[in-house]
Design an enzyme around this catalytic site. Sequence first.
Site, mmCIF file in Angstrom:
data_model
loop_
_atom_site.group_PDB
_atom_site.id
_atom_site.type_symbol
_atom_site.label_atom_id
_atom_site.label_comp_id
_atom_site.label_asym_id
_atom_site.label_seq_id
_atom_site.Cartn_x
_atom_site.Cartn_y
_atom_site.Cartn_z
ATOM 1 N N LYS A 72 49.375 81.764 68.177
ATOM 2 C CA LYS A 72 50.721 81.343 67.762
ATOM 3 C C LYS A 72 51.693 81.506 68.933
ATOM 4 C CE LYS A 72 49.561 82.372 63.015
ATOM 5 N NZ LYS A 72 49.394 83.386 61.970
ATOM 6 N N GLN A 94 51.846 89.120 60.187
ATOM 7 C CA GLN A 94 50.443 88.698 60.101
ATOM 8 C C GLN A 94 49.710 89.493 59.012
ATOM 9 O OE1 GLN A 94 49.017 86.151 62.032
ATOM 10 N NE2 GLN A 94 47.300 86.428 60.634
ATOM 11 N N ASP A 139 56.406 81.459 57.093
ATOM 12 C CA ASP A 139 55.108 81.393 56.417
ATOM 13 C C ASP A 139 55.274 80.883 54.985
ATOM 14 O OD1 ASP A 139 52.735 81.912 57.681
ATOM 15 O OD2 ASP A 139 52.837 84.095 57.455
#
Length: 286
Positions: free
Chosen positions: A54, A98, A121
């Site tokens: 990312k 994450q 997200d």
Amino acid sequence: MPTQLLKAAPVTAALYEELKRKISGFKNQHGRSPKLVTVLVGEDPASQIYVSKKGSTCHALGMAHEDFKLSSNISEGELLLLLDRLNADDSVDGILVQSPLPKQISSQRVYDHIRPDKDVDCFSATNVGLCAQNRALLLPCTPAGIMELLRFYKIAVAGKNALVLGRSDIVGKPMALLLLHADATVTVAHSKTSDLAEHIANSDLVVSAIGRRGVLTGTLPWKSSCTVIDVGIHRIADGRVVGDCEFSEIEQKVAAITPVPGGVGPMTIAWLMANTVKAAYFRKGN
Ligand code: NAP
């Protein structure tokens, strides 16, 4: 007709060209690049690879990226305090924590603590709710990336029978919602579903997010016109990364299928970048 391989590469190339234009426009207007912050708790090797990918994609596009690496012993309170700081920091446009998180931390409490307009997200309860009502600013990355892949390859969804395998909060459920909003007739299957073969036989589009090998094989009654999207990621004994599907068996039976790697994974990252740029513009009022 040979089976169409739905590779992400041409889709992400087009998406990244457009994003680069938007990123440089943002920089010209606001004197800085859109910025993604990733938070990695612990040392899970797969998570380290995902976060580093990312970060490198941000840099390749001219976006800013900062990664917070936290010890696996950190308390939930400490993590929430960091999120408070990032929520308030005007130079931060997107925040991604994450997963998986260590046991002492509630993932949902953490996701819900991220400001909805920085929740790139799209895992917070607010954004999930907005997504369910089809009025979200930011869409969940894997399902939205899959919709973009289908659009690019001109695979019609409206009026089709779509089968989503898996009902997780991060893939299965939002995938079903996005397909429903695109006018598909959606069935969601899970581990308690009986007659999987019957559902497969009736499906024009199958999205697999079960995270298991050996279920989706060539012996199932696939429609020859079916499109198969494989979300699963498995590293097998010989070191290769494969999906949920027995690719070589199913490929011969259907009209189109995504490869693993090179299918859904890169689309997920591309959508994360798109969400971060969108979030940056949104907070500046456009
Ligand atoms: P998850 O939370 O473990 O959910 C798996 C789902 O599959 C559950 O709903 C489960 O049903 C269902 N399931 C299990 N066995 C089944 C069967 N035999 N038939 C039908 N449904 C079955 O997994 P996830 O987080 O959604 O991820 C799924 C996979 O996608 C994993 O391999 C993950 O690594 C991968 N993934 C890839 C990306 C990407 O960018 N490519 C992104 C996210 C995830 P129950 O609810 O009944 O248990």
